[in-house]
Every structure is written in structure tokens, then in C-alpha cells.
Design a protein around this motif. Structure first.
Motif, PDB file in Angstrom:
ATOM      1  N   LEU A  99      -9.776 -20.689  81.166  1.00  0.00           N
ATOM      2  CA  LEU A  99      -9.564 -19.497  80.671  1.00  0.00           C
ATOM      3  C   LEU A  99      -8.857 -18.492  81.702  1.00  0.00           C
ATOM      4  CD1 LEU A  99     -13.316 -18.981  79.633  1.00  0.00           C
ATOM      5  CD2 LEU A  99     -11.642 -19.972  78.419  1.00  0.00           C
ATOM      6  N   THR A 100      -8.257 -17.508  81.040  1.00  0.00           N
ATOM      7  CA  THR A 100      -7.601 -16.577  81.758  1.00  0.00           C
ATOM      8  C   THR A 100      -7.730 -15.084  81.214  1.00  0.00           C
ATOM      9  OG1 THR A 100      -5.488 -16.147  82.961  1.00  0.00           O
ATOM     10  CG2 THR A 100      -5.298 -16.681  80.571  1.00  0.00           C
ATOM     11  N   THR A 101      -6.953 -14.029  81.725  1.00  0.00           N
ATOM     12  CA  THR A 101      -7.517 -12.902  81.112  1.00  0.00           C
ATOM     13  C   THR A 101      -6.661 -12.466  80.129  1.00  0.00           C
ATOM     14  OG1 THR A 101      -6.874 -12.110  83.632  1.00  0.00           O
ATOM     15  CG2 THR A 101      -6.709 -10.313  82.138  1.00  0.00           C
ATOM     16  N   SER A 102      -7.358 -11.814  79.121  1.00  0.00           N
ATOM     17  CA  SER A 102      -7.165 -11.271  77.679  1.00  0.00           C
ATOM     18  C   SER A 102      -6.725 -10.024  77.703  1.00  0.00           C
ATOM     19  CB  SER A 102      -8.059 -11.722  76.755  1.00  0.00           C
ATOM     20  OG  SER A 102      -7.837 -11.251  75.530  1.00  0.00           O
ATOM     21  N   ILE A 103      -5.502  -9.532  76.997  1.00  0.00           N
ATOM     22  CA  ILE A 103      -5.169  -8.483  76.884  1.00  0.00           C
ATOM     23  C   ILE A 103      -6.100  -7.428  75.876  1.00  0.00           C
ATOM     24  CG2 ILE A 103      -3.662  -8.628  75.198  1.00  0.00           C
ATOM     25  CD1 ILE A 103      -1.490  -6.794  76.556  1.00  0.00           C
ATOM     26  N   THR A 104      -6.762  -8.093  75.266  1.00  0.00           N
ATOM     27  CA  THR A 104      -7.652  -7.338  74.360  1.00  0.00           C
ATOM     28  C   THR A 104      -9.091  -7.197  74.508  1.00  0.00           C
ATOM     29  OG1 THR A 104      -8.043  -9.381  72.720  1.00  0.00           O
ATOM     30  CG2 THR A 104      -6.001  -7.949  72.394  1.00  0.00           C
ATOM     31  N   ALA A 105      -9.238  -7.772  75.645  1.00  0.00           N
ATOM     32  CA  ALA A 105     -10.630  -8.006  76.168  1.00  0.00           C
ATOM     33  C   ALA A 105     -11.420  -6.546  76.099  1.00  0.00           C
ATOM     34  CB  ALA A 105     -10.953  -8.636  77.581  1.00  0.00           C
TER      35      ALA A 105
END
Length: 429
Positions: free
Chosen positions: A252-258
């Protein structure tokens, strides 16, 4: 809200990119006999859209058209008082739509929008919550791609765990497992860039807190700061790089919509801590293949945030926008688009075999078509199930999951699939 009004639904901003898709979905797929209208600033654009909708409907009927010359409280109130539900597609919302929310709250008119602007949502809740409750209005912001899927995924997991093990949830990790998209519309891009022009660094930082919309953040000291998850810990290296692994979800990595999604889910949980669990924690990421991709995505998002913080670099980014506001990907280009979300929720109960729920969300099609289906289906659900929704949740600012299982069942018929299954041992009930 007055029981007798001229319209069931008015769609404001119908001639914009998302508005047209929403109007098209209302025309083509809603079998219930409803009376609705499209509203906007230009009579010629509204008439053209109404004619196209009429020709595509096959029924020979078209929605009424309503011109709203200015988005002032006075002007919007005139139309708000004529409808049971107002669907708002006018963005950037922080720039144009505060008077729309105020008019609906004061008129006892139910309100939906498809924003993802957490600072603005926080602002309108603080300003109009009491007014909406007093006038018996249900207001549900973020019932589009942001943040209905995440909220419904979390609700489905909690519901299953409650039914099987009669307990709440400690931690929930969600991942955008697949996202094949033709890109963001001009309105979405303008909105994201506009937030940095409109709000201070302090306001943006406060709104980045995953619990900034949760009622518990104001009355429970445990939620004044983001609590640590109970069932897992990240290493310092994972925190710095943004990349880590979670069972069943992979790398998993960073999500722009989180950001907006986490805030809405925690608002749902904060309104009902005895149901979700007092230690409930929701985190959202993007699934990637093992290797450098996750690190590169996380690094790119970090630099993008830095660039957006400064007006000169922000202006350069604006110059590279593919679409202008009101424009977006063509319907043809989105036919093979797809989104899949996978999530794991851990039951708040000790056992030798961990008790978990696994939820899967799938939609085949464009992201703005998904937004149209989410909002229209939500409106139909509220029209049909209003007494049940209000009895359970009351009035004021609710979240998409407040529409309940009836909403999920209707979405299933609309091609939006949400499935939850049990992991671990048998139920204790």
C-alpha cells in the motif's frame, strides 16, 4: 420539510460536466414516478439540455427548466422552497455553494452534493447544523465518488461484524485496489487548486486531520488527536516512505483521495460510537505492485502538495490543466474505466482466530458516471425511506451511510456492487 412541494428533485448546475451526467442518469434509469427540474444560469443551455433529455428518454417528456440568475441565499431560497430535495453540482463548492446550503437549511429542503472539499464541509457544518435540524432538513455532502464508496464500505463492514459477533470495529484498512480512469474533470482540478487560494495553511492543516468532521473530536478527549491504530503499527521507515504491507491488501502507498474519505467515515463513526466502536479507526491507501512504484507515488504526492502551497508554482500547474471547468473526459473514453476498493475490518473482540470482515466495492464505468449514480440513487432512497432515515438519524448533516442498507440495495441494481464477507471463526451470537 413541507410534505407538499411542486418538485421531488431539482438538479442545480445541470449544464455542467457532472450535472449533465446526473441529469442523463435521472432521465434514463429512474423508474419511479418523480417530478423533477433542472436549474442553472443560462436558459438557452437548460433548454438545449432538456431537449436532449427528452429525445433520449423515449417517453417524450422532459424536466422543467428553472433559471437561477445569481447564487444568493434569496435567489436559491425561491427554488429550494419548491422542491423536496436539491441536488447541487455547482463547484467549486467553497466558492459558490455556501448560499445554496444556507437556503436549503433555512427552507427545510433536503440537500446533496458531490464535493470533496473537507475544509468547506467543516465550515458549513459549523454554520448551518443547528438551522438544518430546526427546520427538519437532511443535508448529505460528499455523496459522490468522494466519499460515498468509502463510507458505504465502512458501514458494510461494521454492519456485518455487528450481526455476526455483536461487537464494534477496532481498525479498518481500505485500499483503492484498482483505478482505471480517463482523468479528472476541469471542475475537479479547479476545485483542488482553489482550496489553496481560499483557505489558510492553518485551516488546511486542521482539515487534514482524519477526525476533523467527527462529533467525538469536540467532546471526547481521546479523539482530540488522531489515535494510533490498535491492531497494527507502522515502522518509522514506513511512515517516512508512505509504503507498507497489510494482510489481504498487499503493498500500500499514499492515496490522494484518502483525506476527505477518512473524514467522512470518521464522522459516521463519531455520530454512532456505540455501533462502530469507540476505538474505531479508518485508514485509506492505494494498492500498488511491490517495487519502486509505491515510493514514487508517495514522493510525487508529497512534492505536489509542496508545489500547491506556493502561488507561483500553483499558477504553473493551472496552466497545464487538460480540461476547463465544465469539461471532462468523453463518455466514449470512460467505457473501460473501473474502480475496485478492498477493505479489511478487525472486530473489537479477542479471539485465537482473528475475527474480520472483508469488503469489496466494484464499479465498471467512468468515475463521474459513478458519482451521478451515487447521488441520484441516494436521492431516490431518501424520497422512499425518509421516515426510516429520519427516525434513525434525525435531521442535520448526515453521511451517505445514513441512507442505510436500502441505499446499498438500490445501488446494486444501478451497477454499484458492495459485498461484505466474514473472515475468521463463527459468530458468537
Amino acid at each position: 420539510m413541507a410534505s407538499q412541494r411542486e418538485y421531488d428533485i431539482i438538479l442545480l448546475g445541470a449544464t455542467g460536466y457532472t450535472g449533465k451526467l446526473t441529469a442523463g442518469y435521472l432521465t434514463s434509469s429512474v423508474s419511479e414516478p418523480i417530478k423533477w427540474a433542472i436549474a442553472g444560469r443560462s436558459q438557452s443551455k437548460l433548454s438545449d439540455l432538456a431537449a436532449k433529455l427528452k429525445s433520449s428518454s423515449g417517453s417524450g417528456s422532459a424536466p422543467s427548466t428553472i433559471v437561477v440568475s445569481e447564487l444568493t441565499v434569496q435567489e436559491v431560497t425561491k427554488i429550494a422552497k419548491t422542491t423536496k430535495i436539491l441536488l447541487n453540482c455547482v463547484g467549486p463548492y467553497h466558492k459558490y455553494s455556501t448560499p445554496v446550503v444556507q437556503a436549503c437549511a433555512e427552507s427545510g429542503t433536503h440537500y446533496f452534493d458531490v464535493t470533496g472539499e473537507t475544509p468547506w464541509v467543516r465550515e458549513i457544518i459549523q454554520k448551518f447544523e443547528d438551522t438544518a435540524k430546526r427546520n427538519k432538513a437532511v443535508l448529505i455532502p460528499e455523496i459522490g465518488m468522494e466519499s460515498a464508496p468509502s463510507d458505504l464500505v465502512a458501514f458494510s463492514a461494521v454492519k456485518l461484524i455487528r450481526e455476526i459477533w455483536d461487537c464494534g470495529v477496532m481498525d479498518m484498512v481500505s485500499a483503492v485496489y484498482e483505478l482505471k480512469s480517463s482523468g479528472a474533470s476541469g471542475g475537479t482540478l479547479a476545485t483542488g487548486l482553489g482550496l489553496f487560494d481560499h483557505y489558510s495553511a492553518k485551516q488546511l492543516k486542521e482539515s487534514a486531520d482524519p477526525f476533523c468532521l467527527s462529533p467525538l473530536s469536540q467532546r471526547d478527549h481521546r479523539h482530540t488527536k488522531t489515535p494510533e491504530p490498535t491492531t497494527y503499527r507502522k515502522t518509522m521507515g514506513q511512515r517516512l516512505t508512505g509504503v507498507w504491507q497489510y494482510p489481504l491488501l498487499g503493498t500500500l502507498t499514499t492515496s490522494i483521495t484518502a483525506g476527505p474519505n477518512q473524514a467522512i467515515v470518521h464522522r459516521s463513526a463519531g455520530k454512532y460510537p456505540y455501533y462502530y466502536g469507540f476505538n474505531f479507526n479508518y485508514a485509506e491507501y492505494m494498492a500498488v505492485n511491490p517495487g519502486p512504484a509505491g515510493y514514487l507515488i508517495s514522493l510525487a504526492l508529497m512534492f505536489l502538495t509542496i508545489f500547491l502551497a506556493f502561488p507561483p508554482t500553483r499558477a504553473i500547474i493551472k496552466g497545464f490543466m487538460k480540461y476547463k471547468p465544465g469539461e471532462g473526459p468523453t463518455v466514449e473514453s470512460t467505457k473501460d474505466n473501473r474502480v475496485e476498493i478492498r477493505a479489511v475490518a478487525v472486530a473489537e473482540q479477542l479471539s485465537k482466530v482473528p475475527r474480520k470482515a472483508f469488503v469489496n466495492f466494484v464499479f465498471e464505468g467512468g468515475m463521474y458516471e459513478l458519482t451521478a449514480r451515487l447521488m441520484v440513487t441516494g436521492a431516490i432512497t431518501l424520497l422512499k425511506d425518509q421516515d426510516k432515515v429520519v427516525k434513525t438519524h434525525g435531521y442535520g448533516f448526515l453521511t451517505p451511510s445514513a441512507l442505510g442498507q436500502g441505499y446499498i440495495d438500490r445501488l446494486d441494481k444501478a451497477g454499484v456492487k458492495i459485498k461484505a464477507k466474514q473472515l475468521g471463526d463463527v459468530g458468537s451470537k
